[in-house]
Design an enzyme around this catalytic site. Structure first.
Site, PDB file in Angstrom:
ATOM      1  N   ASP A  55      -8.384  -6.693   8.192  1.00  0.00           N
ATOM      2  CA  ASP A  55      -7.158  -6.338   7.987  1.00  0.00           C
ATOM      3  C   ASP A  55      -6.669  -5.721   6.815  1.00  0.00           C
ATOM      4  O   ASP A  55      -5.764  -4.805   6.970  1.00  0.00           O
ATOM      5  CB  ASP A  55      -6.468  -7.851   8.340  1.00  0.00           C
ATOM      6  CG  ASP A  55      -4.661  -7.543   8.612  1.00  0.00           C
ATOM      7  OD1 ASP A  55      -4.349  -6.684   9.525  1.00  0.00           O
ATOM      8  OD2 ASP A  55      -3.951  -8.089   7.806  1.00  0.00           O
ATOM      9  N   HIS A 102      -6.573  -0.729   3.323  1.00  0.00           N
ATOM     10  CA  HIS A 102      -5.567  -0.732   2.275  1.00  0.00           C
ATOM     11  C   HIS A 102      -6.272  -0.815   1.067  1.00  0.00           C
ATOM     12  O   HIS A 102      -6.094   0.196   0.131  1.00  0.00           O
ATOM     13  CB  HIS A 102      -4.574  -1.776   2.278  1.00  0.00           C
ATOM     14  CG  HIS A 102      -3.728  -1.650   3.724  1.00  0.00           C
ATOM     15  ND1 HIS A 102      -3.499  -0.464   4.322  1.00  0.00           N
ATOM     16  CD2 HIS A 102      -3.353  -2.615   4.445  1.00  0.00           C
ATOM     17  CE1 HIS A 102      -2.838  -0.745   5.473  1.00  0.00           C
ATOM     18  NE2 HIS A 102      -2.783  -2.137   5.486  1.00  0.00           N
ATOM     19  N   HIS A 160      -0.710   3.009   5.399  1.00  0.00           N
ATOM     20  CA  HIS A 160       0.524   3.195   4.732  1.00  0.00           C
ATOM     21  C   HIS A 160       0.459   2.825   3.449  1.00  0.00           C
ATOM     22  O   HIS A 160       1.512   3.455   2.523  1.00  0.00           O
ATOM     23  CB  HIS A 160       1.578   2.455   5.605  1.00  0.00           C
ATOM     24  CG  HIS A 160       1.489   1.007   5.295  1.00  0.00           C
ATOM     25  ND1 HIS A 160       0.684   0.250   5.621  1.00  0.00           N
ATOM     26  CD2 HIS A 160       2.410   0.121   4.538  1.00  0.00           C
ATOM     27  CE1 HIS A 160       0.791  -1.153   5.605  1.00  0.00           C
ATOM     28  NE2 HIS A 160       1.600  -1.123   4.547  1.00  0.00           N
ATOM     29  N   GLU A 168       0.147 -11.993  -0.255  1.00  0.00           N
ATOM     30  CA  GLU A 168       0.990 -12.171   0.756  1.00  0.00           C
ATOM     31  C   GLU A 168       1.717 -13.445   0.801  1.00  0.00           C
ATOM     32  O   GLU A 168       0.998 -14.530   0.823  1.00  0.00           O
ATOM     33  CB  GLU A 168       0.832 -11.560   2.015  1.00  0.00           C
ATOM     34  CG  GLU A 168       0.611 -10.165   2.014  1.00  0.00           C
ATOM     35  CD  GLU A 168       0.356  -9.543   3.540  1.00  0.00           C
ATOM     36  OE1 GLU A 168       1.201  -9.248   3.853  1.00  0.00           O
ATOM     37  OE2 GLU A 168      -0.675  -9.718   3.875  1.00  0.00           O
ATOM     38  N   LYS A 223       2.664   4.843  -0.478  1.00  0.00           N
ATOM     39  CA  LYS A 223       3.491   4.073  -1.340  1.00  0.00           C
ATOM     40  C   LYS A 223       3.653   5.002  -2.556  1.00  0.00           C
ATOM     41  O   LYS A 223       2.495   5.740  -3.181  1.00  0.00           O
ATOM     42  CB  LYS A 223       2.900   2.768  -1.619  1.00  0.00           C
ATOM     43  CG  LYS A 223       3.007   1.993  -0.529  1.00  0.00           C
ATOM     44  CD  LYS A 223       2.472   0.288  -0.705  1.00  0.00           C
ATOM     45  CE  LYS A 223       2.470  -0.659   0.135  1.00  0.00           C
ATOM     46  NZ  LYS A 223       3.543  -1.526   0.542  1.00  0.00           N
ATOM     47  N   LYS A 267      -4.337   1.896  12.212  1.00  0.00           N
ATOM     48  CA  LYS A 267      -5.466   1.175  12.096  1.00  0.00           C
ATOM     49  C   LYS A 267      -5.147  -0.102  13.308  1.00  0.00           C
ATOM     50  O   LYS A 267      -3.862   0.005  13.609  1.00  0.00           O
ATOM     51  CB  LYS A 267      -5.559   0.400  10.755  1.00  0.00           C
ATOM     52  CG  LYS A 267      -4.571  -0.637  10.338  1.00  0.00           C
ATOM     53  CD  LYS A 267      -4.934  -1.416   9.144  1.00  0.00           C
ATOM     54  CE  LYS A 267      -4.906  -2.818   9.531  1.00  0.00           C
ATOM     55  NZ  LYS A 267      -3.817  -3.652   9.075  1.00  0.00           N
ATOM     56  N   LYS A 314      -3.277 -14.450   2.814  1.00  0.00           N
ATOM     57  CA  LYS A 314      -1.725 -14.938   3.453  1.00  0.00           C
ATOM     58  C   LYS A 314      -1.344 -16.203   2.813  1.00  0.00           C
ATOM     59  O   LYS A 314      -2.185 -16.838   2.516  1.00  0.00           O
ATOM     60  CB  LYS A 314      -1.712 -14.438   4.869  1.00  0.00           C
ATOM     61  CG  LYS A 314      -2.092 -13.353   5.756  1.00  0.00           C
ATOM     62  CD  LYS A 314      -1.570 -12.898   6.742  1.00  0.00           C
ATOM     63  CE  LYS A 314      -1.651 -11.633   7.295  1.00  0.00           C
ATOM     64  NZ  LYS A 314      -0.657 -10.625   6.615  1.00  0.00           N
TER      65      LYS A 314
HETATM   66  C1  BG6 Z   1      -0.756  -4.355   7.582  1.00  0.00           C
HETATM   67  C2  BG6 Z   1      -1.479  -5.630   7.975  1.00  0.00           C
HETATM   68  O1  BG6 Z   1      -1.575  -3.346   7.677  1.00  0.00           O
HETATM   69  O2  BG6 Z   1      -0.565  -4.675   6.214  1.00  0.00           O
HETATM   70  C3  BG6 Z   1      -0.606  -6.870   7.657  1.00  0.00           C
HETATM   71  O3  BG6 Z   1      -2.008  -5.832   9.353  1.00  0.00           O
HETATM   72  C4  BG6 Z   1      -0.047  -6.920   6.098  1.00  0.00           C
HETATM   73  O4  BG6 Z   1      -1.505  -8.022   7.654  1.00  0.00           O
HETATM   74  C5  BG6 Z   1       0.423  -5.707   5.830  1.00  0.00           C
HETATM   75  O5  BG6 Z   1       0.993  -7.859   6.245  1.00  0.00           O
HETATM   76  C6  BG6 Z   1       0.876  -5.492   4.452  1.00  0.00           C
HETATM   77  O6  BG6 Z   1       1.832  -4.262   4.192  1.00  0.00           O
HETATM   78  P1  BG6 Z   1       2.672  -4.099   3.137  1.00  0.00           P
HETATM   79  O7  BG6 Z   1       3.126  -3.043   2.933  1.00  0.00           O
HETATM   80  O8  BG6 Z   1       3.626  -5.129   3.365  1.00  0.00           O
HETATM   81  O9  BG6 Z   1       2.120  -4.619   1.699  1.00  0.00           O
END
Ligand code: BG6
Length: 485
Positions: free
Chosen positions: A237, A242, A180, A218, A184, A150, A337
């Site tokens: 994002d 996700h 990703h 986050e 998980k 992405k 965030k």
């Molecule tokens: C990324 C985003 O795809 O995923 C980030 O661009 C985000 O902003 C991240 O922090 C979160 O991934 P994870 O695996 O740390 O939850």
């Protein structure tokens, strides 16, 4: 915990953007751990490509540092690392330069066998077109697989354009769009829970589920990615990819078989069933926020070094999936965030008992909940009510049943699995082009509404649980967010 490791076929992994952040933080460590586990044959090659003018030994040193930096709790075996570094090669490439492409082609041809070839594009979106064209012009596309990260477009038209570009060179069954979150452990465990057990299926619908809460909180801010983030925002994002992907897997119908297209067909149907958020309901059902300075943290505007910005670092939405299974069950999602904790969970909250026989205590009983946790630890828990042990009469208490005990898996694990899936040729955990487009189709009107809106982004204190307006969004249906923890 021991697990079976089945080695993959010999491969060439060609990584464009190999000196970049993602490669150093995720890809190289992930490949190292798969190698250390005995999954990668010694004759494989990882061909790092970038514009940076360094040579192979310098790249190997950079990779060694990156792998050691990622190690945190896992100790690195120096002799294994040394063997792994021998798999790494480096090609300087300016993707607009024909000679550089010829050099790459010549290098790749040194191994003249029918090994699996993967091109991984970890690059700025503006470089995708020249790279894909370069692969075609040099006949490197014919039997290879293409992995792409992405952002997969910026809105529906740009994602259609990107898909057309990719498909003009690669068949869909050789394009791996990586998210990703799908790699998980818990996400896959969720599918095992739903489709390898009979006991959840009868309850998995709006007759028994009161509502669903999805939280992706986050603690971190934009972490030096302000340039990208300020043009994206939390909706693009996190939600478009996700979060919608996790929602799809949690709510889809059982696929006929666990193969890539059967699973992706079912996910697509969920995306197509998302009820559009229309502008008349947007204010009540969509909240956007931006973190402001606190005693501990700087604010978003300071982090991106701007005087003003309407980019959202927090989103909360109420929405519906308009299909037979879920009609009438509200879904609430929030992501942001600089929130109080790092926590990602999807919680199915069941309806209350139709009749409660335990008298007065009924008010105190919490509804059952199924909690699928992806962060900080990965686990699947069921919250139920049981009797408090002892002779004090019939007193009830809440108990948590762990169905999949919590594991603290390194974050690069998702990449480890996905990188090997590409070599195995398994697309089940990758997004198909039509899914990406369907997700944008639902997201675009929200972005457009906010763009036109004269209501400025709400603010919340960095380190808090988000803006007050997100609580109001829940309160209007007499519900409340679970504590972020
Ligand atoms: C990324 C985003 O795809 O995923 C980030 O661009 C985000 O902003 C991240 O922090 C979160 O991934 P994870 O695996 O740390 O939850």
């Amino acid at each position: 915990m021991s697990h079976t490791v089945i080695p993959v076929d010999v491969f060439d992994y060609v990584v464009f953007g190999a000196t970049g952040d993602l490669s150093r933080k995720k890809l190289l460590p992930a490949l190292y751990y798969r190698f250390a586990d005995g999954q990668i044959p010694d004759d494989s090659r990882i061909i790092a490509c970038a514009r940076t003018n360094i040579d192979k030994p310098e790249f190997r040193l950079m990779a060694e540092d990156a792998i050691k930096d990622s190690a945190s709790s896992i100790s690195i075996d120096e002799s294994v690392l040394k063997r792994f570094l021998c798999l790494l090669h480096y090609q300087v490439i300016d993707v607009f330069n024909d000679d550089d492409w010829s050099a790459l082609k010549t290098f790749m041809a040194l191994k003249n066998d029918d090994r699996v070839t993967v091109f991984y594009l970890s690059v700025d979106p503006s470089l995708i077109d020249p790279i894909v064209s370069g692969l075609k012009a040099n006949q490197l596309h014919t039997t290879s697989r293409l992995v792409i990260e992405k952002p997969l477009g910026f809105d529906l038209p740009s994602s259609v354009h990107l898909n057309n570009l990719l498909r003009s060179v690669y068949d869909e069954n050789r394009i791996y769009r990586i998210d990703h979150y799908l790699g998980k452990e818990t996400v896959q465990n969720l599918m095992a829970l739903r489709f390898a057990n009979i006991m959840f299926e009868p309850l998995w619908n709006s007759h028994y589920i009161d509502h669903v809460q999805i939280t992706a909180a986050e603690k971190i801010g934009v972490q030096g990615r302000g340039g990208y983030y300020d043009t994206a925002g939390a909706l693009r994002d996190m939600v478009q990819n996700h979060i919608l992907q996790v929602i799809c897997l949690s709510t889809m119908e059982p696929p006929a078989t666990f193969d890539a297209d059967s699973v992706r067909d079912e996910k697509l149907k969920v995306l197509q069933s998302l009820k559009p958020l229309t502008s008349e309901h947007m204010n009540a059902n969509a909240v956007r926020g931006q973190y402001a300075e606190s005693a501990e943290y700087s604010g978003y505007l300071q982090d991106v070094d701007k005087k003003s910005s309407q980019t959202e670092t927090y989103v909360a939405l109420q929405f519906y999936i308009d299909n037979w299974r879920w009609a009438g069950t509200p879904f609430y999602l929030r992501t942001g965030k600089r929130l109080s904790e790092q926590a990602m969970e999807i919680v199915f909250i069941f309806r209350k008992m139709p009749h409660f026989i335990f008298g007065k205590t009924s008010q105190e009983v919490q509804p059952n909940a199924l909690v699928i946790r992806l962060q900080p630890d990965e686990s699947i828990d069921i919250e139920i009510t049981t009797k408090e042990p002892g002779h004090g009469g019939m007193r009830l208490k809440e108990t948590t049943l762990e169905t999949a005990p919590s594991t603290s898996i390194q974050s690069q694990d998702a990449y480890q699995r996905l990188l090997m899936d590409v070599v195995r040729g398994d697309q089940t955990l990758f997004m198909r082009g039509d899914e990406v487009e369907a997700a944008w189709q639902w997201i675009d009107p929200i972005i457009e509404y906010w763009k036109q809106s004269d209501r400025p982004v709400d603010t919340y204190t960095a380190g808090s649980e988000g803006p007050e307006s997100a609580n109001a969004l829940m309160k209007k249906s007499d519900r409340a967010w679970r504590k972020i923890q």
